[in-house]
Structure formats: C-alpha cells, structure tokens
Enzyme design. Structure first.
Site, PDB file in Angstrom:
ATOM      1  N   ARG A 105      -2.432  -9.530  -4.018  1.00  0.00           N
ATOM      2  CA  ARG A 105      -1.057  -9.030  -4.045  1.00  0.00           C
ATOM      3  C   ARG A 105      -0.184  -9.940  -3.199  1.00  0.00           C
ATOM      4  O   ARG A 105      -0.503 -10.212  -2.043  1.00  0.00           O
ATOM      5  CB  ARG A 105      -1.095  -7.627  -3.420  1.00  0.00           C
ATOM      6  N   THR A 109       6.527  -9.999  -2.671  1.00  0.00           N
ATOM      7  CA  THR A 109       6.946  -9.273  -3.881  1.00  0.00           C
ATOM      8  C   THR A 109       6.040  -8.079  -4.192  1.00  0.00           C
ATOM      9  O   THR A 109       6.411  -7.207  -4.965  1.00  0.00           O
ATOM     10  CB  THR A 109       6.914 -10.205  -5.105  1.00  0.00           C
ATOM     11  N   ASP A 201      -5.292  -2.492   5.459  1.00  0.00           N
ATOM     12  CA  ASP A 201      -5.658  -3.421   4.386  1.00  0.00           C
ATOM     13  C   ASP A 201      -7.172  -3.320   4.151  1.00  0.00           C
ATOM     14  O   ASP A 201      -7.974  -3.733   4.996  1.00  0.00           O
ATOM     15  CB  ASP A 201      -5.261  -4.844   4.792  1.00  0.00           C
ATOM     16  N   ASP A 204      -9.267  -6.616   4.276  1.00  0.00           N
ATOM     17  CA  ASP A 204      -9.388  -7.142   5.645  1.00  0.00           C
ATOM     18  C   ASP A 204     -10.348  -6.295   6.474  1.00  0.00           C
ATOM     19  O   ASP A 204     -11.112  -6.820   7.295  1.00  0.00           O
ATOM     20  CB  ASP A 204      -8.016  -7.168   6.321  1.00  0.00           C
TER      21      ASP A 204
HETATM   22  C1  PRP Z   1      -5.367  -4.556  -2.211  1.00  0.00           C
HETATM   23  C2  PRP Z   1      -6.231  -3.479  -2.837  1.00  0.00           C
HETATM   24  C3  PRP Z   1      -5.745  -3.453  -4.254  1.00  0.00           C
HETATM   25  C4  PRP Z   1      -4.276  -3.737  -4.102  1.00  0.00           C
HETATM   26  C5  PRP Z   1      -3.537  -2.452  -4.227  1.00  0.00           C
HETATM   27  O1  PRP Z   1      -5.831  -5.808  -2.530  1.00  0.00           O
HETATM   28  O2  PRP Z   1      -7.607  -3.720  -2.716  1.00  0.00           O
HETATM   29  O3  PRP Z   1      -6.359  -4.417  -5.098  1.00  0.00           O
HETATM   30  O4  PRP Z   1      -4.095  -4.289  -2.790  1.00  0.00           O
HETATM   31  O5  PRP Z   1      -2.177  -2.663  -4.198  1.00  0.00           O
HETATM   32  P1  PRP Z   1      -1.228  -2.391  -5.452  1.00  0.00           P
HETATM   33  O6  PRP Z   1      -1.626  -1.056  -6.021  1.00  0.00           O
HETATM   34  O7  PRP Z   1       0.148  -2.375  -4.848  1.00  0.00           O
HETATM   35  O8  PRP Z   1      -1.411  -3.505  -6.428  1.00  0.00           O
HETATM   36  P2  PRP Z   1      -5.179  -7.165  -1.978  1.00  0.00           P
HETATM   37  O9  PRP Z   1      -4.209  -7.699  -2.978  1.00  0.00           O
HETATM   38  O10 PRP Z   1      -4.670  -6.952  -0.588  1.00  0.00           O
HETATM   39  O11 PRP Z   1      -6.395  -8.175  -1.995  1.00  0.00           O
HETATM   40  P3  PRP Z   1      -7.781  -8.145  -1.187  1.00  0.00           P
HETATM   41  O12 PRP Z   1      -8.620  -7.051  -1.781  1.00  0.00           O
HETATM   42  O13 PRP Z   1      -8.319  -9.506  -1.446  1.00  0.00           O
HETATM   43  O14 PRP Z   1      -7.481  -7.906   0.280  1.00  0.00           O
HETATM   44  N1  URA Z   2      -3.689  -2.624  -0.231  1.00  0.00           N
HETATM   45  C1  URA Z   2      -4.391  -2.186   0.830  1.00  0.00           C
HETATM   46  O1  URA Z   2      -5.482  -2.710   1.113  1.00  0.00           O
HETATM   47  N2  URA Z   2      -3.905  -1.179   1.558  1.00  0.00           N
HETATM   48  C2  URA Z   2      -2.735  -0.572   1.269  1.00  0.00           C
HETATM   49  O2  URA Z   2      -2.348   0.378   1.979  1.00  0.00           O
HETATM   50  C3  URA Z   2      -2.006  -1.036   0.170  1.00  0.00           C
HETATM   51  C4  URA Z   2      -2.508  -2.069  -0.568  1.00  0.00           C
END
Ligand code: PRP
Ligand code: URA
Length: 211
Positions: A105, A109, A201, A204
C-alpha cells in the site's frame, strides 16, 4: 450488514486478538498468535467446503465417511502480512495448495501496488481462501480478488483478522457474493488509513520491521 459478512464471535478469539493489539507483544509471540487465530478462523471459513465420500476401514468394520479434498483448496496470502496466516490454514489442511499475491500500500495515496503473483493452475476448480490480517480501505483485498478472478477463480472467500467498517463497505459493494470472515470489526480508519484501535502495521509486527 450483508449476509456474506461473518463476524466471528468467540471469547478465545477476542482474547488472542487483544494480545495482538497490545503494542508490547513482540514479533515471536505476535507470529505465534496470528497462527493460532488463523487456525480458529480456518475452522469457521472451511465449514461449508465440499466433501467426498471415502471408504475407510476402522479396527471394527468398513465405513463410508465424508472427507475434505485438500488438493481442491487453495490458500492465497496477500504478502507480506497474509503469510502469517498461512501456517494456521495449512496446519488444518496440509494438502491444500498455496498461491501468493504481493501487494503493498502506498504510504501517501493508500492505493495498493502489485509486485508478485504466483497461483496454482486450475484455480477455476478450486475453493480459494484469500488471507490477509487487515482489511483497512479494502483496496488491497479488492485488487487481490481481481487478480484471482483474472486467473479463473470462481469460488473465493476472504479471511481477515481485523476489519474497518470502511473496508467492509468497499469490499461488499464490489463483491457482494464473496463471503468475508472477520475476527474483529473495529471502529474506523484514521487519517493515515490505519485501523483504530487496530494493531498497527501487521506486516511490520509479524516480521519485526518496525522503524
Ligand atoms: C497491509 C495489510 C493489507 C493492507 C490493508 O499491507 O496487510 O494487505 O495493508 O490495507 P487496505 O485495506 O487499505 O488496502 P501493506 O500494504 O502494509 O503491506 P505489508 O503486508 O507488506 O506490510
Ligand atoms: N495495514 C495494516 O497493517 N494495518 C492497518 O491498520 C491498516 C493497513
């Protein structure tokens, strides 16, 4: 709330999700609990998978029993955080196939960007379980379903641990027919599109990459 939105209710589930929410939970414990939560969610999300009758022999006699065909099930984590849920699902059904969808994400944006996609052949014949701990704006889950459908998937379920009402609305408006399994429905998104109260997150916290 749509019929296809299933908010799981169990004191053990809310207890374990509370441990995930706690900012002092370290990555090792966080990973272990995500897996435990995924096992519980797997039992719920798999409750209506098709079975086939199989003849087996007990120590006493032959019998025909309904069994799940694991190789007709496909678990698809959205990378990275969805990886934390795969172990729970494959522990329940070791013979299931596993596909991977990589999305991140954009921090400004909040739009998802694709960086990886590897899915098994014949997805059209499989029951597909899309896994991601967080449904925030819904953008990532919506794009992942689009990718699954482009690869032929017809029977899809989405399983998350924590959802925001905004994400549930966006997802169900786009895909009213896809069952959505939720461990906890939280209050709202904040200005940075993080779920509140949430757990931070997820990626993370699972992989210990918090700055
Ligand atoms: C996080 C989470 C989802 C997304 C949710 O991933 O694991 O995939 O955000 O957000 P949304 O519903 O607004 O799309 P992230 O993009 O942070 O990647 P990561 O799992 O690599 O940390
Ligand atoms: N992705 C995450 O990992 N946590 C949130 O709260 C939203 C998006």
């Amino acid at each position: 709330m749509e019929d296809n939105v299933i908010i799981l209710k169990h004191p053990l589930l809310t207890h374990k999700i509370a441990i995930l929410r706690d900012k002092t939970t370290h990555p090792g414990e966080f990973r272990r609990i995500v897996k435990e939560v995924a096992v519980m969610e797997a039992y719920a999300a798999l409750r209506d998978v098709p079975t086939i009758d199989v003849e087996i022999e007990t120590p006493l006699e032959k019998t025909v029993q309904p069994m799940v065909k694991g190789n007709k099930l496909c678990f698809v984590p959205i990378l990275r955080a969805g990886m934390g849920m795969v172990d729970g699902f494959t522990e329940v059904i070791p013979s299931a196939r596993v596909g991977h969808i990589g999305l991140y994400r954009d921090e400004i944006t909040h739009e998802p960007h694709e960086y990886y996609c590897k899915l098994p052949d014949h997805l059209e014949k499989m029951e597909v379980f899309l896994l991601d701990p967080m449904l925030a704006t819904g953008g990532s889950a919506i794009d992942a379903v689009k990718m699954l459908k482009a690869h032929g998937a017809k029977k899809i379920r989405f399983v998350c641990i924590i959802a925001a009402p905004e994400g549930v609305k966006a997802f169900t408006e786009k895909y009213p027919d896809i069952p959505l399994y939720i461990g906890a429905l939280d209050r709202q998104l904040n200005d940075a599109a993080y779920i509140c109260p949430g757990l931070g997150d997820a990626g993370d916290r699972i992989f210990g990459t918090i700055k």
